[in-house]
Design a protein around this motif. Structure first.
Motif, PDB file in Angstrom:
ATOM      1  N   LYS B 378      11.691   8.629   5.648  1.00 63.79           N
ATOM      2  CA  LYS B 378      13.009   8.741   5.002  1.00 63.79           C
ATOM      3  C   LYS B 378      14.113   8.785   6.062  1.00 63.79           C
ATOM      4  N   THR B 379      13.894   9.580   7.081  1.00 62.33           N
ATOM      5  CA  THR B 379      14.926   9.735   8.115  1.00 62.33           C
ATOM      6  C   THR B 379      15.184   8.415   8.840  1.00 62.33           C
ATOM      7  N   LEU B 380      14.116   7.710   9.158  1.00 65.48           N
ATOM      8  CA  LEU B 380      14.300   6.497   9.950  1.00 65.48           C
ATOM      9  C   LEU B 380      14.750   5.297   9.134  1.00 65.48           C
ATOM     10  N   PHE B 381      14.264   5.215   7.893  1.00 63.92           N
ATOM     11  CA  PHE B 381      14.527   3.988   7.138  1.00 63.92           C
ATOM     12  C   PHE B 381      15.479   4.138   5.960  1.00 63.92           C
ATOM     13  N   SER B 382      15.679   5.353   5.469  1.00 63.56           N
ATOM     14  CA  SER B 382      16.588   5.493   4.320  1.00 63.56           C
ATOM     15  C   SER B 382      17.918   6.127   4.711  1.00 63.56           C
ATOM     16  N   ASN B 383      17.846   7.070   5.639  1.00 61.75           N
ATOM     17  CA  ASN B 383      19.090   7.776   5.978  1.00 61.75           C
ATOM     18  C   ASN B 383      19.915   6.962   6.976  1.00 61.75           C
ATOM     19  N   GLY B 384      21.197   7.195   6.920  1.00 64.78           N
ATOM     20  CA  GLY B 384      22.075   6.466   7.841  1.00 64.78           C
ATOM     21  C   GLY B 384      22.079   7.120   9.216  1.00 64.78           C
ATOM     22  N   TRP B 385      22.905   6.571  10.106  1.00 67.45           N
ATOM     23  CA  TRP B 385      23.022   7.159  11.439  1.00 67.45           C
ATOM     24  C   TRP B 385      23.776   8.487  11.399  1.00 67.45           C
ATOM     25  N   GLY B 386      24.663   8.602  10.409  1.00 68.12           N
ATOM     26  CA  GLY B 386      25.392   9.856  10.278  1.00 68.12           C
ATOM     27  C   GLY B 386      26.524   9.984  11.258  1.00 68.12           C
ATOM     28  N   ILE B 387      27.358   8.951  11.301  1.00 68.95           N
ATOM     29  CA  ILE B 387      28.498   9.039  12.222  1.00 68.95           C
ATOM     30  C   ILE B 387      29.720   9.520  11.453  1.00 68.95           C
ATOM     31  N   SER B 388      29.460  10.111  10.288  1.00 71.29           N
ATOM     32  CA  SER B 388      30.587  10.677   9.536  1.00 71.29           C
ATOM     33  C   SER B 388      31.072  11.908  10.301  1.00 71.29           C
ATOM     34  N   ASP B 389      32.245  12.399   9.935  1.00 73.98           N
ATOM     35  CA  ASP B 389      32.876  13.484  10.694  1.00 73.98           C
ATOM     36  C   ASP B 389      31.962  14.688  10.916  1.00 73.98           C
TER      37      ASP B 389
END
Lengths: 342, 453
Positions: B378-389
């Motif tokens: 899930k972390t590698l393929f579904s979640n984004g990089w998370g460059i949100s604030d």
């Protein structure tokens, strides 16, 4: 390390030690020895709880943490035939409960006949349980500057004579927690501030958003809670004789009895109990001694861990009852109370 | 052993005093060491202590009386291995009948002392007439208290050789031991215990962004290293105070440029054990069975060895996947002959290799620490990089704290960088380490400082 190296080591140690201590003494403005640190809560104290008690004049007051959040005071009043007020204070421990008794209950215009405290395992004799971080903010709400003794026991904890001695004479030791805190906070907040212009408040908000309850896996959350509660089951925490005189329990019992209020201590039932898990031997021994201690001091002890009516499916996690089962659970517990108060 | 209450520390000091007082009488001093080790281990865990003594005694009987009889030798070894590995498996998988034995807890250090017991059993089996150990020698090897919980895994001959002669403690050896203990405490109590708070929180997230998982994994790699190498340092320091020289377990593992090199630098004594008792025996069998097919004997043993390592490290598919992953990594590097060509590679190439290997190894740590394989997927393929604030703020903040905790290790390495500088740098480092220890470890780990919770 040869002879020369040993000399350099000793020299460096002295230099570091002196320099760091001087720096800390300057930063914290230490004026005299021995170092006397009078630390207590801020003077502001909320008064709405005592007002509520004064207004509603209950015969029973129930206090506890989030484990009792589904208790319905009307249903308890009906079943016990006594006007009841329930204060479910999430994230609280014995320091909060004692402050509540001292600063809310006793300062109200009306005192109940019974004061019932729902607790978990060794929390009654763990004054340092749930007193830091956000828990401290909760404590501050109902504590004032006169509660220096509570601060000492709950926040400063149990310290040996040796530690107290070092704290009185060595600034590094006296302010080690603050400096540890400051260093970590500096690293925690500086990089986001420099790169993203995010101030401390924004960093705090970000942490809350990223690590908030809703972001944590349910199973792992439960594990997290259990891990946080591990200290309740350490051998030293389950040594009642060693703990009780350094806890708020003797003062709770003494003060409540003095005011003519009957103290009742109720150990909550967990989902694990409902699933057939048996308490470990050292916990059973602790609870036996605790029962004896409370009863000898004129209190009443009730253990709900074997209360069959509260079944496993009524729990949303190990400690909390689903809201849909709140009414049903309340009636089951209230019937036990009614029997006890007869 | 690290969070000892005052009464146990005092007991330890008394023990050391008595131990050196009776040093002239080797046998008495060995018995004291053995009995103290058993008592120390059994404190609060009587069942576990009794189990250790019983198993050690059973092994000893096998080695002393069964192995010398040729026709029983093989059966004796099989029995001994089954007994030790069987009991280890029973505890590891928490089999139900343990409740009947009055314990549900896995005996402390069983994973380590089982390996030691296998070492000495196999060693005695190989040469039962030459390797005749007394019970005290045998017992001390298994239950040597500085090593019983987490190693290092000494070779029987090396260790028992030291048991047979009077120990001495020179001024230099004493200072070396003190240094190891300071360094170990710094790694364990200041670095690892604080990093654990951060790392645990990241891996408790239901659905972390990739950047958070990356930061958390980096923190975990540093945490495991500091925790384990810190423990080893303390163990070596305590052994040093007893006049024993014990093996180094870590040799700057994060500088490894290939996975094989990493395993030669990380938990060295376990790697040696696995090579001796898993890798080489399998390879020998395969070479004999498939003399015309070298590929099998080249690629199969590393995978099985690393699978065994994964299985030994923990229960769950993540550990199996971790072992398999490392096995496959070693095989790929072997197929590409990276290790053999390493000497020809110049520094820019080595640097590139180091970066690539570090990324691979980092993924291995993710496998090791993640709650399960679905979480990783899930972390590698579904979640984004998370460059949100918010995520970026937290990732930067955590990275900065991980840097804080890596600083002592960096400074230590810099202090040791050249021989001339060591003379000054090393004592200054240890002096600073003592001051940092006072501040950080005596404050206790306060999770709320990081998360306000």
């Amino acid at each position: 390390m040869k002879h020369k190296k040993l000399n350099i080591f000793m020299f460096a140690l002295i230099i570091f030690f002196v320099f760091v201590n001087l720096h800390i003494a300057t930063v914290h403005d230490i004026g005299h020895y021995p170092i006397q640190r009078s630390v207590t809560f801020n003077p502001y104290i909320r008064t709405d709880y005592r007002k509520k008690i004064s207004d509603e004049q209950p015969e029973i007051i129930i206090l506890g943490d989030s484990a009792i959040r589904q208790l319905n005071e009307e249903k308890i009043s009906d079943v016990t035939d006594r006007n009841t007020l329930v204060f479910s204070m999430p994230g609280t421990g014995s320091a909060y409960w004692y402050l509540f008794i001292r600063n809310q209950l006793f300062l109200a215009d009306h005192w109940p006949d019974y004061f019932i405290l729902f607790f978990r395992d060794s929390t009654l004799t763990m004054p340092e349980y749930r007193v830091n971080g956000e828990y401290l903010i909760r404590l501050e709400e109902i504590a004032s500057s006169w509660d220096e003794d509570v601060y000492e026991l709950a926040i400063n904890g149990r310290k040996s004579a040796m530690v107290r001695f070092f704290e009185s004479y060595i600034p590094l030791f006296a302010y080690r927690s603050e400096d540890y805190f400051n260093i970590i906070q500096w690293f925690r907040n500086t990089l986001p501030e420099k790169i993203l212009k995010a101030d401390k408040q924004m960093v705090d908000t970000a942490y809350k958003a990223v690590f908030g309850r809703e972001q944590v896996n349910d199973l792992l959350w439960e594990e997290l809670l259990l891990n946080k509660d591990n200290l309740l089951y350490l051998p030293e925490s389950l040594d009642l004789t060693g703990c009780v005189n350094h806890s708020f329990l003797p003062a709770m019992l003494r003060d409540l009895k003095k005011m003519g209020i009957q103290p009742i201590f109720i150990r909550v039932r967990y989902r694990s109990h409902a699933m057939g898990e048996i308490d470990q031997d050292d916990l059973v021994l602790y609870l036996t001694e605790l029962t004896e201690y409370i009863e000898n001091a004129g209190g009443i002890f009730l253990d709900l861990s074997s209360l069959e009516g509260l079944s496993a499916e009524m729990y949303e996690d190990n400690f909390h009852i689903f809201s849909v089962y709140g009414g049903q659970a309340t009636v089951i517990i209230a019937q036990e109370l009614a029997y006890l108060l007869k | 052993m690290l969070q000892l209450p005052l009464n146990r520390i005092i007991l330890l000091l008394i023990f050391y005093f008595v131990y050196w007082t009776i040093r002239k009488w080797l046998l008495k001093s060995n018995w004291l060491l053995f009995l103290f080790g058993i008592a120390f281990y059994s404190w609060g865990h009587v069942f576990q202590g009794a189990l250790l003594i019983t198993l050690t005694f059973a092994d000893y009987l096998l080695a002393r009386f069964i192995f010398p009889v040729k026709r029983f030798r093989k059966a004796g070894l099989i029995f001994g291995l089954l007994l030790n590995i069987g009991l280890w498996l029973i505890f590891k998988f928490d089999l139900p009948f343990l409740q009947g034995l009055g314990t549900q807890q896995i005996p402390l250090g069983i994973s380590f002392y089982t390996l030691r017991k296998i070492s000495i059993l196999v060693s005695c089996h190989k040469n039962p007439k030459e390797r005749v150990y007394s019970f005290i020698e045998y017992g001390l090897y298994v239950s040597f208290f500085p090593q019983i919980l987490s190693g290092p895994l000494e070779k029987p001959d090396q260790f028992i050789q030291q048991v047979r002669y009077k120990r001495t403690l020179s001024g230099n050896a004493f200072i070396e031991s003190v240094k190891l203990i300071i360094l170990g405490l710094l790694k364990k109590q200041v670095i690892a215990d604080n990093l654990r708070v951060i790392v645990d929180r990241v891996f408790q997230l239901d659905s972390p962004s990739r950047i958070l998982a990356l930061v958390g994994t980096m923190g975990f790699a540093l945490q495991v290293f500091s925790d384990f190498s810190g423990y080893t340092d303390i163990s070596r320091g305590l052994s040093g105070f007893l006049g024993f020289k014990t093996s180094k377990n870590f040799n700057r593992p994060f500088l490894a440029v290939t996975p094989r090199e990493f395993w030669n630098r990380w938990h060295i004594t376990l790697t040696n054990w696995l090579q001796s008792y898993v890798f080489f025996p399998i390879r020998r069998v395969l070479v004999r069975k498939f003399p015309n097919n070298p590929t099998i004997s080249l690629f199969f043993p590393p995978i099985v060895t690393m699978l065994v390592s994964g299985f030994w490290h923990g229960v769950g598919w993540s550990f199996i996947a971790w072992g398999l992953y490392h096995g496959i990594l070693i095989v790929i590097y072997r197929a590409l002959r990276v290790d053999t060509r390493l000497k020809e590679v110049k520094w820019p190439g080595k640097m590139s290799l180091w970066i690539i290997s570090s990324i691979f190894l980092l993924f291995g740590w993710l496998l090791f620490r993640a709650p399960d394989l679905t979480w990783i997927y899930k972390t590698l393929f579904s979640n984004g990089w998370g460059i949100s604030d918010n995520t970026l703020i937290v990732a930067l903040s955590l990275a900065s704290q991980i840097f804080l905790y890596s600083l002592p290790l960096i400074v230590y390495r810099l202090a040791m960088i050249n021989k001339k500088f060591v003379k000054i740098g090393e004592p200054i480092f240890y002096a600073a380490a003592l001051v940092v220890l006072m501040m950080f470890s005596m404050s206790g780990i306060q999770e709320f400082i990081y998360f306000g919770f």
